[in-house]
Scaffold this active site. Sequence first.
Site, PDB file in Angstrom:
ATOM      1  N   THR A 187       0.872  -1.175   0.000  1.00  0.00           N
ATOM      2  CA  THR A 187       0.000   0.000   0.000  1.00  0.00           C
ATOM      3  C   THR A 187       0.909   1.225   0.000  1.00  0.00           C
ATOM      4  O   THR A 187       2.028   1.181   0.531  1.00  0.00           O
ATOM      5  CB  THR A 187      -0.903   0.047   1.242  1.00  0.00           C
ATOM      6  OG1 THR A 187      -0.064   0.111   2.390  1.00  0.00           O
ATOM      7  CG2 THR A 187      -1.789  -1.173   1.341  1.00  0.00           C
ATOM      8  N   GLU A 331      -5.709  -3.393  -1.306  1.00  0.00           N
ATOM      9  CA  GLU A 331      -6.227  -4.611  -0.680  1.00  0.00           C
ATOM     10  C   GLU A 331      -7.385  -5.229  -1.451  1.00  0.00           C
ATOM     11  O   GLU A 331      -7.797  -6.341  -1.161  1.00  0.00           O
ATOM     12  CB  GLU A 331      -6.734  -4.292   0.745  1.00  0.00           C
ATOM     13  CG  GLU A 331      -5.656  -3.949   1.750  1.00  0.00           C
ATOM     14  CD  GLU A 331      -5.304  -2.456   1.774  1.00  0.00           C
ATOM     15  OE1 GLU A 331      -5.471  -1.782   0.742  1.00  0.00           O
ATOM     16  OE2 GLU A 331      -4.851  -1.982   2.822  1.00  0.00           O
ATOM     17  N   LYS A 444     -14.226  16.116  12.685  1.00  0.00           N
ATOM     18  CA  LYS A 444     -15.185  15.892  13.777  1.00  0.00           C
ATOM     19  C   LYS A 444     -15.382  17.212  14.509  1.00  0.00           C
ATOM     20  O   LYS A 444     -14.588  17.605  15.339  1.00  0.00           O
ATOM     21  CB  LYS A 444     -14.670  14.807  14.716  1.00  0.00           C
ATOM     22  CG  LYS A 444     -14.477  13.486  13.994  1.00  0.00           C
ATOM     23  CD  LYS A 444     -13.964  12.387  14.898  1.00  0.00           C
ATOM     24  CE  LYS A 444     -13.551  11.187  14.064  1.00  0.00           C
ATOM     25  NZ  LYS A 444     -12.137  11.195  13.680  1.00  0.00           N
ATOM     26  N   TRP A 449     -19.982  15.081  12.074  1.00  0.00           N
ATOM     27  CA  TRP A 449     -18.945  14.859  11.071  1.00  0.00           C
ATOM     28  C   TRP A 449     -19.128  15.797   9.889  1.00  0.00           C
ATOM     29  O   TRP A 449     -20.236  15.968   9.383  1.00  0.00           O
ATOM     30  CB  TRP A 449     -19.004  13.416  10.551  1.00  0.00           C
ATOM     31  CG  TRP A 449     -18.449  12.425  11.520  1.00  0.00           C
ATOM     32  CD1 TRP A 449     -18.022  12.672  12.789  1.00  0.00           C
ATOM     33  CD2 TRP A 449     -18.279  11.023  11.297  1.00  0.00           C
ATOM     34  NE1 TRP A 449     -17.589  11.509  13.368  1.00  0.00           N
ATOM     35  CE2 TRP A 449     -17.739  10.487  12.484  1.00  0.00           C
ATOM     36  CE3 TRP A 449     -18.516  10.178  10.224  1.00  0.00           C
ATOM     37  CZ2 TRP A 449     -17.439   9.128  12.614  1.00  0.00           C
ATOM     38  CZ3 TRP A 449     -18.225   8.835  10.350  1.00  0.00           C
ATOM     39  CH2 TRP A 449     -17.682   8.312  11.539  1.00  0.00           C
TER      40      TRP A 449
END
Length: 551
Positions: A187, A331, A444, A449
């Site tokens: 990654t 992934e 946040k 959010w």
Amino acid sequence: MLSTMQDVPLLISRILEHGSSIHGASQVITWTGDGEPARRSYAEIGVRAAQLAHALREDLGIEGDDRVATLMWNNAEHVEAYFAIPSMGAVLHTLNLRLPAEQLVWIANHAADRVVIVNGLLLPLLAPLLPHLATVEHVVVAGPGDRSLLDGARARVHEYEELVAGKPTAYEWPELDERSAAAMCYTSGTTGDPKGVVYSHRSIYLHSMQVNMAQSMGLTDQDTTLVVVPQFHVNAWGLPHATFMTGVNMLMPDRFLQPAPLAQMIEQERPTHAAAVPTIWQGLLAELNAHSRDVSSLTQVTIGGSACPPSLMEAFDKLGMRVCHAWGMTETSPLGTIARPPAHAVGTEEEFAYRCTQGRFPAGVEARLTGPGGERLPWDGESAGELEVRGSWIAGAYYGGQGAELLRPADKFSEDGWLKTGDVGIISPDGYLTLTDRAKDVIKSGGEWISSVELENALMAHPDVAEAAVVAVPDDKWGERPLATVVLKEGSTTDFAGLRTFLAEEGRIAKWQLPERWTVIESVPKTSVGKFDKKVLRRQYAEGELDVTQL
Ligand code: ADP
């Protein structure tokens, strides 16, 4: 009862044999920068892959699951390595040439690469690293470049063309276990240390079939795909394998990834499809606006890797290039969702909104949303949670570095084996995913959010804004608040108050979500695969390097 069907392992060698015989006349076209690209047929690629496998085995002693790394641009030799290495049973490890040196060293040592196949022009990058690559015994150099940079190297140095020359033109590919390792990719570490994902023959085979489905990229041998997404970025999104199944021609840009040569190769070689991250397309768009080119062949563009701003999609639609948005990760091989609109929406006002989502899950990918307390959330198009996925081409662990040792960190895998993506979003009842953020990027503010992606998309819809990235910064009252960093187009006359008003207009952004902190930057810092690097922005803010205006 057992089935009565044959059990033929799904192997990369079978994709190679198919592509190089049935589609032997299809081509890999590598841009050389001098207007005359190098053309190699799939049949020739098949022969040269066999020759490369002979060389790796007989001259370099590669056996078993030895790792053979590539440090290469997208080109024909890289495609040969893609097929030769896994087909012979070894493991292809694509190194990301844009990673910082210390990460490259860490990754190559972690994977225990024995060989590095490298493009000659990348030797200035490789040579200083070599003394630190403990397991690398051989370097194979392909294409132009100054070989003297390797003088005195401990590893043995070979010429790619000399190695393959005169070798037998066929190889008896072994009948491997389809679950064995074929390729590995780390990654890019946007949000943490690189982690090694190891693909199997089976996962690549099944993923390639998905890429080829009409509701995914759906290309045929009448197409030519411009593979801008690097072969070191999640197997170029599966394109080299998928194209060998269907005979799609591949146009490979090699090192010519700047907007001007990309525009030139589109005009000259007339690809019908292209795939890349949004940054590349932003650049191409500016180029096409400045210098008109005939890009009429290019009717399909796959955009993924980070959120495609709706404004970019609209601009490409106007040029006759239809954007198809897709989501994935290292992934997930990477195809996780793809945004083909449902039949009922085609031709209606809803169509564009569907196309702006990250897309629909294909049959091979199961999905669920998990709330902050671990609860399952419904697919109601409203409940936002962390996306978890499972399927035959989804990672179930990371490579641990010691033989078969595997890692399953609890923050990346649920107890029942699902991959926790770290992406936050909603899913509609008909299975379309809309990502609102990465878990680590979400802002946040006072217990609510704020989606950084939504703010960025709204900002980038402003005619004076070239690029915008929004990050969370600490705030005494609210915990966190958004900081808007914007790249203005040349000659722009707008100011922060104007941008803020624009965001508030037409209900684009709720009032409480409007940023107070603003700064102009020259360009948004990018990761090695061209994504916004918000880590850098957060650090620059923390260290007081940004000139911030508070409204
Ligand atoms: P890294 O995690 O290091 O960036 P990857 O290339 O595997 O490397 O990135 C996967 C991540 O990229 C996803 O988890 C998601 O956050 C982001 N991503 C990929 N495609 C999209 C998309 N279409 N929209 C929004 N985010 C995306």
